[in-house]
Design a protein around this motif. Structure first.
Motif, PDB file in Angstrom:
ATOM      1  N   ARG A   1       0.827  -1.225   0.000  1.00 53.81           N
ATOM      2  CA  ARG A   1       0.000   0.000   0.000  1.00 53.81           C
ATOM      3  C   ARG A   1       0.855   1.267   0.000  1.00 53.81           C
ATOM      4  O   ARG A   1       0.607   2.200  -0.758  1.00 53.81           O
ATOM      5  N   VAL A   2       1.896   1.291   0.846  1.00 52.35           N
ATOM      6  CA  VAL A   2       2.674   2.537   0.985  1.00 52.35           C
ATOM      7  C   VAL A   2       3.735   2.714  -0.106  1.00 52.35           C
ATOM      8  O   VAL A   2       4.329   3.771  -0.229  1.00 52.35           O
ATOM      9  N   LEU A   3       3.972   1.650  -0.892  1.00 53.35           N
ATOM     10  CA  LEU A   3       4.927   1.764  -2.005  1.00 53.35           C
ATOM     11  C   LEU A   3       4.266   2.479  -3.180  1.00 53.35           C
ATOM     12  O   LEU A   3       3.076   2.294  -3.444  1.00 53.35           O
ATOM     13  N   LYS A   4       5.063   3.283  -3.899  1.00 52.34           N
ATOM     14  CA  LYS A   4       4.558   3.920  -5.121  1.00 52.34           C
ATOM     15  C   LYS A   4       4.493   2.871  -6.231  1.00 52.34           C
ATOM     16  O   LYS A   4       5.275   1.909  -6.215  1.00 52.34           O
ATOM     17  N   PRO A   5       3.614   3.069  -7.228  1.00 52.65           N
ATOM     18  CA  PRO A   5       3.654   2.185  -8.394  1.00 52.65           C
ATOM     19  C   PRO A   5       5.065   2.179  -8.991  1.00 52.65           C
ATOM     20  O   PRO A   5       5.725   3.224  -9.010  1.00 52.65           O
ATOM     21  N   LYS A   6       5.499   1.019  -9.414  1.00 51.98           N
ATOM     22  CA  LYS A   6       6.872   0.774  -9.923  1.00 51.98           C
ATOM     23  C   LYS A   6       7.907   0.732  -8.785  1.00 51.98           C
ATOM     24  O   LYS A   6       9.108   0.647  -9.041  1.00 51.98           O
ATOM     25  N   GLY A   7       7.425   0.832  -7.537  1.00 49.50           N
ATOM     26  CA  GLY A   7       8.334   0.776  -6.393  1.00 49.50           C
ATOM     27  C   GLY A   7       8.920  -0.617  -6.215  1.00 49.50           C
ATOM     28  O   GLY A   7       8.243  -1.627  -6.457  1.00 49.50           O
ATOM     29  N   GLU A   8      10.171  -0.661  -5.789  1.00 44.44           N
ATOM     30  CA  GLU A   8      10.856  -1.951  -5.603  1.00 44.44           C
ATOM     31  C   GLU A   8      10.736  -2.415  -4.161  1.00 44.44           C
ATOM     32  O   GLU A   8      10.848  -1.610  -3.247  1.00 44.44           O
ATOM     33  N   PHE A   9      10.557  -3.726  -4.004  1.00 44.37           N
ATOM     34  CA  PHE A   9      10.472  -4.311  -2.669  1.00 44.37           C
ATOM     35  C   PHE A   9      11.506  -5.434  -2.562  1.00 44.37           C
ATOM     36  O   PHE A   9      11.466  -6.396  -3.338  1.00 44.37           O
ATOM     37  N   VAL A  10      12.420  -5.289  -1.609  1.00 45.78           N
ATOM     38  CA  VAL A  10      13.477  -6.295  -1.431  1.00 45.78           C
ATOM     39  C   VAL A  10      13.385  -6.896  -0.032  1.00 45.78           C
ATOM     40  O   VAL A  10      13.316  -6.176   0.959  1.00 45.78           O
ATOM     41  N   VAL A  11      13.376  -8.209  -0.001  1.00 46.99           N
ATOM     42  CA  VAL A  11      13.321  -8.936   1.283  1.00 46.99           C
ATOM     43  C   VAL A  11      14.579  -9.799   1.400  1.00 46.99           C
ATOM     44  O   VAL A  11      14.956 -10.489   0.451  1.00 46.99           O
ATOM     45  N   LEU A  12      15.200  -9.731   2.566  1.00 50.71           N
ATOM     46  CA  LEU A  12      16.318 -10.632   2.879  1.00 50.71           C
ATOM     47  C   LEU A  12      15.848 -11.493   4.046  1.00 50.71           C
ATOM     48  O   LEU A  12      15.446 -10.959   5.076  1.00 50.71           O
ATOM     49  N   GLU A  13      15.863 -12.804   3.847  1.00 50.88           N
ATOM     50  CA  GLU A  13      15.345 -13.661   4.919  1.00 50.88           C
ATOM     51  C   GLU A  13      16.048 -15.023   4.906  1.00 50.88           C
ATOM     52  O   GLU A  13      16.559 -15.457   3.870  1.00 50.88           O
TER      53      GLU A  13
ATOM     54  N   THR B   1      18.001 -15.972   1.530  1.00 56.62           N
ATOM     55  CA  THR B   1      17.567 -15.654   0.157  1.00 56.62           C
ATOM     56  C   THR B   1      17.167 -14.186   0.064  1.00 56.62           C
ATOM     57  O   THR B   1      16.584 -13.640   1.005  1.00 56.62           O
ATOM     58  N   ILE B   2      17.515 -13.578  -1.071  1.00 54.10           N
ATOM     59  CA  ILE B   2      17.050 -12.214  -1.358  1.00 54.10           C
ATOM     60  C   ILE B   2      15.897 -12.339  -2.351  1.00 54.10           C
ATOM     61  O   ILE B   2      16.027 -13.021  -3.375  1.00 54.10           O
ATOM     62  N   TYR B   3      14.777 -11.693  -2.053  1.00 55.77           N
ATOM     63  CA  TYR B   3      13.621 -11.658  -2.961  1.00 55.77           C
ATOM     64  C   TYR B   3      13.434 -10.223  -3.424  1.00 55.77           C
ATOM     65  O   TYR B   3      13.415  -9.303  -2.594  1.00 55.77           O
ATOM     66  N   LYS B   4      13.321 -10.057  -4.722  1.00 54.99           N
ATOM     67  CA  LYS B   4      13.030  -8.710  -5.231  1.00 54.99           C
ATOM     68  C   LYS B   4      11.741  -8.746  -6.025  1.00 54.99           C
ATOM     69  O   LYS B   4      11.526  -9.669  -6.825  1.00 54.99           O
ATOM     70  N   SER B   5      10.869  -7.778  -5.813  1.00 53.85           N
ATOM     71  CA  SER B   5       9.631  -7.712  -6.597  1.00 53.85           C
ATOM     72  C   SER B   5       9.226  -6.255  -6.773  1.00 53.85           C
ATOM     73  O   SER B   5       9.794  -5.356  -6.138  1.00 53.85           O
ATOM     74  N   ILE B   6       8.230  -6.030  -7.624  1.00 55.61           N
ATOM     75  CA  ILE B   6       7.830  -4.668  -7.980  1.00 55.61           C
ATOM     76  C   ILE B   6       6.328  -4.512  -7.743  1.00 55.61           C
ATOM     77  O   ILE B   6       5.550  -5.419  -8.039  1.00 55.61           O
TER      78      ILE B   6
END
Ligand SMILES: C[S@@+](CC[C@H](N)C(=O)[O-])C[C@H]1O[C@@H](n2cnc3c(N)ncnc32)[C@H](O)[C@@H]1O
Length: 232
Positions: free
Chosen positions: A139-151, A225-230
């Motif tokens: 919700r708080v990310l802008k459109p085309k915003g990148e989201f990276v998770v390290l877990e 693992t690093i996960y990247k999504s948009i």
């Protein structure tokens, strides 16, 4: 597990003074390299980044070091962890670039579409409600915003998994107890690693929330693992 997770803020408060030392010690300092790699997958410099479950701010500081954001907002449930993070920020004179807020990421105070990118380092597995946390980040990310998770994840090779399980089940709780005296915390932490979804299952979760173009990068034989999504 749900019962345990209710207390997550207090749990991290209780280990906040030893968190950095134990993190680096228990991972043989590999955690520092993992954070560097996670930040590297963000594309060029952006204006505003949200560091969710920022803890003692190592990821946020690394984002600045690599010049991947102008302004960083770090949120966390644990006052103790944030205080340790604030000490580092003061020492490094980064107050103009990093702002810390005590917030539950399952109920963020920010407007829709506020951030250019968002990250979570070793935090998603502690969310009380994973869907709620991820939906708020979306919700708080802008459109085309990148989201990276390290877990943390699980190694694929049986032989590595064998030693990894010994480490996770025996060594980690033992060393954690010796140094932090918080027996419960260092039993809870390996349990969250063992029970949390990873790999394709986590990618499916990201897709379900609405994220697109999810990619993964396994680290150290799949221990993390690093996960990247948009956000489309
Ligand atoms: C293992 S620490 C990771 C800290 C830091 N990101 C790092 O890379 O070392 C997990 C953090 O997640 C925070 N956390 C867990 N659930 C949260 C939630 N719902 N909202 C905000 N922070 C949360 C905890 O308080 C803790 O500081």
């Amino acid at each position: 597990m749900k019962e345990d997770k209710k207390q997550v803020g207090e749990l991290f408060d209780s280990i906040s003074l030893k968190y950095d030392f134990l993190n680096h010690f228990l991972s043989f300092n590999i955690d520092k390299k993992w954070r560097k790699k996670a930040v590297k997958v963000l594309s060029s410099k952006k204006e505003k980044l949200l560091d969710v479950a920022t803890g003692t701010c190592d990821l946020a500081i690394e984002v600045l070091r690599q010049g991947k954001a102008e302004q960083i907002v770090g949120v966390d449930l644990s006052k103790g962890m944030l205080e340790k993070g604030q000490e580092k920020i003061n020492k490094l004179n980064l107050n103009r670039n990093i702002t810390l807020l005590k917030e539950d990421c399952q109920n963020l105070s920010f407007e829709d579409n506020s951030f250019d990118s968002a990250m979570v380092g070793f935090g998603v597995r502690n969310f009380n409600d994973l869907d709620k946390g991820l939906k708020e980040i979306f919700r708080v990310l802008k459109p085309k915003g990148e989201f990276v998770v390290l877990e943390f994840s699980k190694p694929k090779y049986k032989i590595i998994l064998y030693f990894y399980n010994i480490y996770l089940n025996k060594l980690l709780p033992l060393i954690g107890r010796l140094f932090s005296k918080h027996i419960y915390a260092y039993t809870y932490l390996p349990n969250t690693i063992k029970e949390f979804i990873y790999g394709q299952e986590f990618i499916d979760k990201l897709k379900e929330i609405g994220f697109e173009n999810a990619t993964t990068k396994e680290l150290t034989f799949g221990v993390a693992t690093i996960y990247k999504s948009i956000k489309p």
